[in-house]
Motif scaffolding. Sequence first.
Motif, PDB file in Angstrom:
ATOM      1  N   LYS A 145       0.672   1.208   7.363  1.00 14.02           N
ATOM      2  CA  LYS A 145       1.337   2.199   6.515  1.00 14.02           C
ATOM      3  C   LYS A 145       2.852   2.194   6.739  1.00 14.02           C
ATOM      4  CE  LYS A 145      -2.657   5.263   6.046  1.00 14.02           C
ATOM      5  NZ  LYS A 145      -3.265   6.564   6.436  1.00 14.02           N
TER       6      LYS A 145
ATOM      7  N   GLU B  20       4.176  -0.725   4.827  1.00 13.52           N
ATOM      8  CA  GLU B  20       4.270  -0.380   3.407  1.00 13.52           C
ATOM      9  C   GLU B  20       5.484   0.503   3.150  1.00 13.52           C
ATOM     10  OE1 GLU B  20       0.557   1.472   2.533  1.00 13.52           O
ATOM     11  OE2 GLU B  20      -0.542  -0.412   2.362  1.00 13.52           O
TER      12      GLU B  20
ATOM     13  N   HIS C 216      -0.234  -4.218   2.052  1.00 12.48           N
ATOM     14  CA  HIS C 216      -1.568  -3.711   1.734  1.00 12.48           C
ATOM     15  C   HIS C 216      -2.635  -4.790   1.839  1.00 12.48           C
ATOM     16  CE1 HIS C 216      -0.753  -5.722  -2.077  1.00 12.48           C
ATOM     17  NE2 HIS C 216      -2.037  -5.607  -2.358  1.00 12.48           N
TER      18      HIS C 216
END
Length: 215
Positions: free
Chosen positions: A22, A25, A33
């Motif tokens: 995360k 990202e 992802h």
Amino acid sequence: MGTVTLGVSIAVPEPYGSFLQKRREGFGDPHAHGIPTHVTLLPPTEVDASSLPAIERHLAEVAAAGRPFRMRLSGTGTFRPLSPVVYVNVVEGSASCAWLQKRVRDGSGPVARELQFPYHPHVTVAHGIAEEAMDRAFTELADYEAEWTIEGFALYEQGEDGIWRLERHFPFGTDASGTDASGTDASGADDVSAAVPRQDDAGIRSSWTGSPGCP
């Protein structure tokens, strides 16, 4: 049968894996992802699909010779300007990773290959993004710490959509059939005192692993 693109890696377990994915990202890495958080043992390698059974047998043999070991992550590093990568450092367990990856790539095996750079285990948290975002990844994860016991590694295949998917997990201390020397399932082994043969970790941290395309 055509070809497939494979990779072999040690998965970063929960909750650390999802957290770092995360964050990757959040730094703007568009590939985050599709790449489970990991430490690479074999970078992306294209092989004939017909060779998969032999590759799996080879990996099972490598895993059979291994034993659980501790891994600890601490702080950040970068391969810039050589390559646009920011990573979390592997500060414990790196020599064991080096021992494994050398055997995975063994010249007598079905996935023999040379590396463009000396092996350097790491966990990528930013790759090929804007310099400002790379700087932010380097700074914001500078105090990151995690540790756990590694009990095996895994084979992944990259789909046509670019996403890496788990194909098979290979627990340490098992033969090609997935059993330990006593004939019992060893996937839940808890003996962490016997590690993969080690050397001084400090001796293998000087430069990067794999190739510039290593995710």
